[in-house]
Write a protein that holds these residues in place. Structure first.
Motif, PDB file in Angstrom:
ATOM      1  N   ALA A 105      66.784 112.058  37.004  1.00 46.58           N
ATOM      2  CA  ALA A 105      65.971 113.263  37.162  1.00 46.58           C
ATOM      3  C   ALA A 105      65.545 113.813  35.812  1.00 46.58           C
ATOM      4  O   ALA A 105      66.239 113.668  34.806  1.00 46.58           O
ATOM      5  N   GLY A 106      64.397 114.462  35.799  1.00 49.58           N
ATOM      6  CA  GLY A 106      63.900 115.164  34.631  1.00 49.58           C
ATOM      7  C   GLY A 106      63.096 116.365  35.066  1.00 49.58           C
ATOM      8  O   GLY A 106      62.566 116.392  36.183  1.00 49.58           O
ATOM      9  N   GLU A 107      62.993 117.357  34.204  1.00 47.40           N
ATOM     10  CA  GLU A 107      62.227 118.549  34.567  1.00 47.40           C
ATOM     11  C   GLU A 107      60.741 118.217  34.706  1.00 47.40           C
ATOM     12  O   GLU A 107      60.075 118.710  35.607  1.00 47.40           O
ATOM     13  N   VAL A 108      60.223 117.415  33.785  1.00 51.82           N
ATOM     14  CA  VAL A 108      58.848 116.915  33.879  1.00 51.82           C
ATOM     15  C   VAL A 108      58.864 115.437  33.506  1.00 51.82           C
ATOM     16  O   VAL A 108      59.838 114.926  32.944  1.00 51.82           O
ATOM     17  N   LEU A 109      57.782 114.748  33.815  1.00 61.38           N
ATOM     18  CA  LEU A 109      57.690 113.324  33.541  1.00 61.38           C
ATOM     19  C   LEU A 109      57.864 113.056  32.045  1.00 61.38           C
ATOM     20  O   LEU A 109      57.223 113.692  31.216  1.00 61.38           O
ATOM     21  N   ASP A 110      58.744 112.100  31.715  1.00 63.33           N
ATOM     22  CA  ASP A 110      58.915 111.644  30.334  1.00 63.33           C
ATOM     23  C   ASP A 110      58.637 110.145  30.336  1.00 63.33           C
ATOM     24  O   ASP A 110      59.515 109.330  30.611  1.00 63.33           O
ATOM     25  N   ASP A 111      57.391 109.791  30.040  1.00 56.96           N
ATOM     26  CA  ASP A 111      56.932 108.418  30.143  1.00 56.96           C
ATOM     27  C   ASP A 111      57.751 107.481  29.256  1.00 56.96           C
ATOM     28  O   ASP A 111      58.173 106.404  29.689  1.00 56.96           O
ATOM     29  N   ASP A 112      58.001 107.858  28.019  1.00 58.17           N
ATOM     30  CA  ASP A 112      58.756 107.003  27.104  1.00 58.17           C
ATOM     31  C   ASP A 112      60.178 106.771  27.603  1.00 58.17           C
ATOM     32  O   ASP A 112      60.713 105.661  27.503  1.00 58.17           O
ATOM     33  N   ARG A 113      60.803 107.809  28.116  1.00 56.06           N
ATOM     34  CA  ARG A 113      62.178 107.667  28.615  1.00 56.06           C
ATOM     35  C   ARG A 113      62.236 106.678  29.772  1.00 56.06           C
ATOM     36  O   ARG A 113      63.142 105.830  29.845  1.00 56.06           O
ATOM     37  N   LEU A 114      61.262 106.760  30.678  1.00 56.98           N
ATOM     38  CA  LEU A 114      61.279 105.869  31.832  1.00 56.98           C
ATOM     39  C   LEU A 114      60.977 104.430  31.427  1.00 56.98           C
ATOM     40  O   LEU A 114      61.556 103.490  31.977  1.00 56.98           O
ATOM     41  N   LEU A 115      60.082 104.240  30.457  1.00 50.84           N
ATOM     42  CA  LEU A 115      59.839 102.897  29.947  1.00 50.84           C
ATOM     43  C   LEU A 115      61.092 102.343  29.275  1.00 50.84           C
ATOM     44  O   LEU A 115      61.395 101.142  29.378  1.00 50.84           O
ATOM     45  N   ALA A 116      61.835 103.198  28.572  1.00 51.46           N
ATOM     46  CA  ALA A 116      63.079 102.755  27.943  1.00 51.46           C
ATOM     47  C   ALA A 116      64.121 102.358  28.990  1.00 51.46           C
ATOM     48  O   ALA A 116      64.869 101.385  28.805  1.00 51.46           O
ATOM     49  N   LEU A 117      64.155 103.078  30.115  1.00 51.81           N
ATOM     50  CA  LEU A 117      65.085 102.712  31.188  1.00 51.81           C
ATOM     51  C   LEU A 117      64.706 101.377  31.811  1.00 51.81           C
ATOM     52  O   LEU A 117      65.580 100.616  32.246  1.00 51.81           O
ATOM     53  N   ASP A 118      63.394 101.085  31.876  1.00 52.46           N
ATOM     54  CA  ASP A 118      62.955  99.753  32.296  1.00 52.46           C
ATOM     55  C   ASP A 118      63.627  98.681  31.446  1.00 52.46           C
ATOM     56  O   ASP A 118      64.183  97.699  31.960  1.00 52.46           O
ATOM     57  N   ALA A 119      63.519  98.861  30.131  1.00 51.85           N
ATOM     58  CA  ALA A 119      64.064  97.867  29.211  1.00 51.85           C
ATOM     59  C   ALA A 119      65.583  97.775  29.343  1.00 51.85           C
ATOM     60  O   ALA A 119      66.167  96.682  29.303  1.00 51.85           O
ATOM     61  N   GLU A 120      66.238  98.922  29.516  1.00 51.36           N
ATOM     62  CA  GLU A 120      67.691  98.936  29.671  1.00 51.36           C
ATOM     63  C   GLU A 120      68.111  98.174  30.919  1.00 51.36           C
ATOM     64  O   GLU A 120      69.051  97.368  30.894  1.00 51.36           O
ATOM     65  N   GLN A 121      67.411  98.421  32.023  1.00 50.22           N
ATOM     66  CA  GLN A 121      67.766  97.743  33.262  1.00 50.22           C
ATOM     67  C   GLN A 121      67.551  96.240  33.147  1.00 50.22           C
ATOM     68  O   GLN A 121      68.372  95.437  33.605  1.00 50.22           O
ATOM     69  N   ASP A 187      58.395 121.169  29.258  1.00 49.87           N
ATOM     70  CA  ASP A 187      57.470 121.991  30.046  1.00 49.87           C
ATOM     71  C   ASP A 187      57.030 123.255  29.309  1.00 49.87           C
ATOM     72  O   ASP A 187      56.598 124.232  29.931  1.00 49.87           O
ATOM     73  N   ARG A 188      57.104 123.235  27.984  1.00 48.39           N
ATOM     74  CA  ARG A 188      56.773 124.420  27.185  1.00 48.39           C
ATOM     75  C   ARG A 188      55.389 124.972  27.499  1.00 48.39           C
ATOM     76  O   ARG A 188      55.178 126.192  27.487  1.00 48.39           O
ATOM     77  N   TYR A 189      54.424 124.119  27.755  1.00 46.83           N
ATOM     78  CA  TYR A 189      53.042 124.564  27.953  1.00 46.83           C
ATOM     79  C   TYR A 189      52.635 124.578  29.430  1.00 46.83           C
ATOM     80  O   TYR A 189      51.464 124.748  29.750  1.00 46.83           O
ATOM     81  N   ASP A 190      53.604 124.412  30.327  1.00 44.80           N
ATOM     82  CA  ASP A 190      53.343 124.468  31.767  1.00 44.80           C
ATOM     83  C   ASP A 190      53.556 125.884  32.293  1.00 44.80           C
ATOM     84  O   ASP A 190      54.395 126.628  31.778  1.00 44.80           O
TER      85      ASP A 190
END
Length: 246
Positions: A105-121, A187-190
């Motif tokens: 889970a994340g407060e807002v989408l973090d594209d880099d984090r999810l791509l990194a989890l791809d590589a980890e998996q 989410d600073r600017y949301d």
């Protein structure tokens, strides 16, 4: 006096002084806005200062006509902040029980984090995982990543989701700018949703899962404004195409 109240889930991304701001509507539409006074433009969009002159009146009317806000008689109230990650306990249990996967889970989408989890998996074979986060005016969940829903199926990765999102977007540069802002600033600017809206969206996601909704090869969007839940199929990207998003 009139005040502009942007819709919950909108985002106002700062740009260089001479380029104004990028206004993002809750349904992921983009508008580039400029004003002669940058600080006054920011206060107008934040709903903390009234519409002050003809230039601001024209801009406010355009935002309202565009469907990203409304005019009101007082300042926009600050909502009680809610943390999505604190409200997902029951959904975590449902995901673990039905999919045998971990919820990320994340407060807002973090594209880099999810791509990194791809590589980890891929490196560790850690099994399936399911992203859940907020994107503008939606709570977004799925699809199941890193594990085939059936043995004959190729696993879906976040890179597949990313590729298909960008390929379908009519505003790819602006979408990448939004993702980069979330990555750097959260989410600073949301205009973040009130606690009640986010809590209700989590409840609706849980009810949708209880009713048999599938996240194995679908992404589900739960609108914060109470509109119907929608699902969107995601398929692996054919080999050789992924580099087009570089």
């Amino acid at each position: 006096m009139r005040y502009l109240h942007l819709a919950t889930g909108s985002a106002v991304l700062p740009r260089p002084a001479d380029d104004g701001v990028l206004l993002v509507a809750p349904d992921e539409r983009f508008a580039e806005l400029r004003g002669s006074d940058r600080s006054a433009l920011g206060a107008l969009l934040a709903g903390t200062a009234p519409v002050a002159d003809d230039e601001q009146a024209a801009l406010a009317d355009q935002v309202v006509a565009w469907g990203a806000g409304r005019l009101a008689g007082g300042p926009r109230p600050l909502p009680e902040r809610a943390r999505l990650t604190h409200r997902l306990g029951g959904v975590r249990d449902q995901v673990a029980a039905r999919l045998g996967a971990r919820l990320v889970a994340g407060e807002v989408l973090d594209d880099d984090r999810l791509l990194a989890l791809d590589a980890e998996q891929a490196a560790e074979g850690t099994g399936g995982w399911l992203p859940v986060h907020r994107e503008l005016g939606h709570l977004v969940a799925g699809p199941l990543l890193g594990a085939p829903s059936r043995p004959a199926h190729q696993p879906i990765t976040w890179a597949d989701v990313r590729f298909r999102r960008l390929a379908a977007s009519p505003a790819r540069p602006q979408l990448l700018e939004l993702w980069a802002t979330w990555r750097r600033h959260g989410d600073r600017y949301d205009l973040t949703p009130p606690a009640a809206e986010l809590t209700e969206a989590v409840r609706r996601l849980s009810a949708w899962l209880d009713a048999g909704g599938s996240l194995e090869r679908h992404q589900v969007l739960v609108p914060l404004d109470g509109a119907p839940v929608t699902t969107h199929p995601v398929l692996p990207v054919p080999a050789g195409l992924m580099g087009l998003t570089a």
